[in-house]
Design an enzyme around this catalytic site. Structure first.
Site, short mmCIF file in Angstrom:
data_model
loop_
_atom_site.label_atom_id
_atom_site.label_comp_id
_atom_site.label_asym_id
_atom_site.label_seq_id
_atom_site.Cartn_x
_atom_site.Cartn_y
_atom_site.Cartn_z
N GLU A 46 -7.61 12.95 -59.56
CA GLU A 46 -8.24 14.25 -59.26
C GLU A 46 -7.35 15.32 -59.88
O GLU A 46 -7.74 16.03 -60.78
CB GLU A 46 -8.38 14.42 -57.74
CG GLU A 46 -9.02 15.75 -57.32
CD GLU A 46 -9.04 15.94 -55.80
OE1 GLU A 46 -8.24 15.31 -55.08
OE2 GLU A 46 -9.86 16.78 -55.33
N ASP A 93 -17.91 15.68 -51.24
CA ASP A 93 -16.48 15.76 -50.89
C ASP A 93 -16.26 16.54 -49.58
O ASP A 93 -16.14 15.91 -48.52
CB ASP A 93 -15.69 16.38 -52.06
CG ASP A 93 -14.22 16.02 -52.06
OD1 ASP A 93 -13.78 15.22 -51.21
OD2 ASP A 93 -13.48 16.53 -52.93
N ASP A 94 -16.19 17.86 -49.66
CA ASP A 94 -15.98 18.71 -48.46
C ASP A 94 -16.99 19.86 -48.50
O ASP A 94 -16.65 21.01 -48.81
CB ASP A 94 -14.56 19.28 -48.49
CG ASP A 94 -13.51 18.19 -48.51
OD1 ASP A 94 -13.27 17.58 -47.45
OD2 ASP A 94 -12.95 17.92 -49.60
N HIS A 119 -15.65 13.68 -46.79
CA HIS A 119 -14.68 13.77 -45.69
C HIS A 119 -15.39 14.45 -44.53
O HIS A 119 -15.81 15.60 -44.67
CB HIS A 119 -13.47 14.60 -46.10
CG HIS A 119 -12.78 14.09 -47.33
ND1 HIS A 119 -11.66 13.29 -47.26
CD2 HIS A 119 -13.09 14.22 -48.65
CE1 HIS A 119 -11.28 12.97 -48.50
NE2 HIS A 119 -12.13 13.52 -49.36
N1 ADE Z 1 -8.98 15.65 -48.33
C1 ADE Z 1 -10.17 16.25 -48.22
N2 ADE Z 1 -10.68 16.51 -49.43
C2 ADE Z 1 -9.80 16.05 -50.35
C3 ADE Z 1 -9.76 16.01 -51.76
N3 ADE Z 1 -10.74 16.50 -52.52
N4 ADE Z 1 -8.67 15.46 -52.34
C4 ADE Z 1 -7.68 14.96 -51.60
N5 ADE Z 1 -7.68 14.98 -50.28
C5 ADE Z 1 -8.73 15.51 -49.64
ZN ZN Z 2 -12.13 13.64 -51.40
#
Ligand code: ADE
Ligand code: ZN
Length: 334
Positions: free
Chosen positions: A200, A278-279, A19
């Protein structure tokens, strides 16, 4: 550095679950806030970072959406994306498929055009100056209504040449994939490929419906598929890739210990799993850090690492011949 870490660094890889708003490092956030005359609710980078402790996905999302608020101009989106591309290059990422959340910008009065144009210009520079190829994924927020998501998707139409796929992210529980049946049909009509976060935090039933109702081309996360043997077989039979995010899973308490991470089990079951960040600004590392963490905790072999890296290309939306070219580059390095 041990042999496995050297191998991880040496191999070119693709990242498929990133993201761009989640790559927003606090230093850049403060710099952009300053030039936009925005006050952040923290007085230093350190005090902001100190808030990055999460018990679940929602606690993270609340902080992540706050950070997004400082992004205003096309240049802000360019700078955010460029900073990620430099990190990707340092980890030998040669292809990346990044998501952005248009609604976290449009709901603040920032147009989809501003966000896409800034991100896209950086991606073009990433190809020209860093040799990193890329695709952009237009990801809708599942805590919003399907109507709102459909309206936002229409805003993508002038930019279809810059968008490869639709995605679905944000709070998973109580927002099952089937809530977005019309949205995914519309995306298909527009010629977009389809991915969705599933499994998740959500149950195996959400992974089933992401596959069978939304007709997705790739699964983001997918961890909880392992609770259902028939589902594992279904994913294998459909040849779907799982974009797995180990440090994210640890920070969001999807796993309680990195030693419990299911990536090795996924490989052993023959699933096409691969590794992503991911982030990364929130979860303590970019893609190589994710590889290092699981390689160490799960004692992964060289064969496991090569499989994960190869899966990163076979799971990508590159053409078959581009994928084969990347796989042969890897073989030459072994
Ligand atoms: N938005 C950003 N990271 C996310 C994640 N791991 N799961 C769901 N939405 C997200
Ligand atoms: Zn994600």
């Amino acid at each position: 550095m041990n042999k496995i870490q050297q191998l991880i660094r040496k191999l070119p890889k693709a990242e498929l679950h990133l993201h761009i708003e989640g790559s927003f490092e606090p230093e850049l956030m403060f710099a952009i806030a300053k030039r936009n005359n925005i006050d952040l609710p923290h007085d230093s980078v350190e005090s902001l970072r100190a808030t990055y402790e999460f018990n679940n996905l929602q606690e993270f999302l609340d902080i992540y959406y706050q950070g997004v608020n400082v992004l205003q101009t096309e240049q802000d989106y360019y700078d955010l994306t460029w900073a990620y591309l430099l990190k990707a290059q340092a980890d030998n990422v040669v292809h990346t498929e990044i998501m952005f959340d248009p609604q976290s910008h449009t709901e603040r009065g920032i147009s989809v055009d501003t966000a896409i144009n800034g991100i896209h210009r950086a991606l073009l520079d990433g190809q020209a100056k860093l040799g990193i190829s890329s695709f952009l994924i237009f990801s809708l927020l599942r805590h919003l209504s399907e109507e709102e998501c459909l309206e936002t998707l229409e805003l993508a139409i002038p930019h279809l040449d810059k968008i490869k796929a639709i995605g679905l992210d944000s709070s998973e529980m109580d927002h099952p994939p089937e809530k977005f049946t019309k949205l995914y049909k519309r995306a298909e009509e527009l010629g977009l490929l389809k991915v969705a976060h599933a499994g998740e935090e959500g149950p195996p039933a959400y992974v089933w419906s992401a596959i069978d109702v939304l007709n997705i081309d790739r699964i983001d996360h997918g961890n909880r598929c392992l609770e259902d043997d028939k589902l594992v077989e279904h994913i294998k039979q459909k040849n779907l890739t799982l974009t797995v995010c180990p440090l994210s899973n640890l920070k969001l308490q999807v796993v309680s210990d990195i030693k419990q991470h299911p990536i090795k089990t996924m490989l052993d079951k023959g699933l096409n799993a691969m590794i992503n960040s991911d982030d990364p600004a929130y979860f303590g590392g970019y893609v190589n850090d994710n590889f290092f963490a699981v390689a160490d905790a799960l004692d992964l072999s060289e064969e496991d690492i090569v499989q994960l890296v190869k899966n990163s290309f076979t799971g990508s939306f590159l053409t078959e011949s581009q994928i084969q070219e990347h796989l042969s580059q890897i073989d030459k390095l072994l």
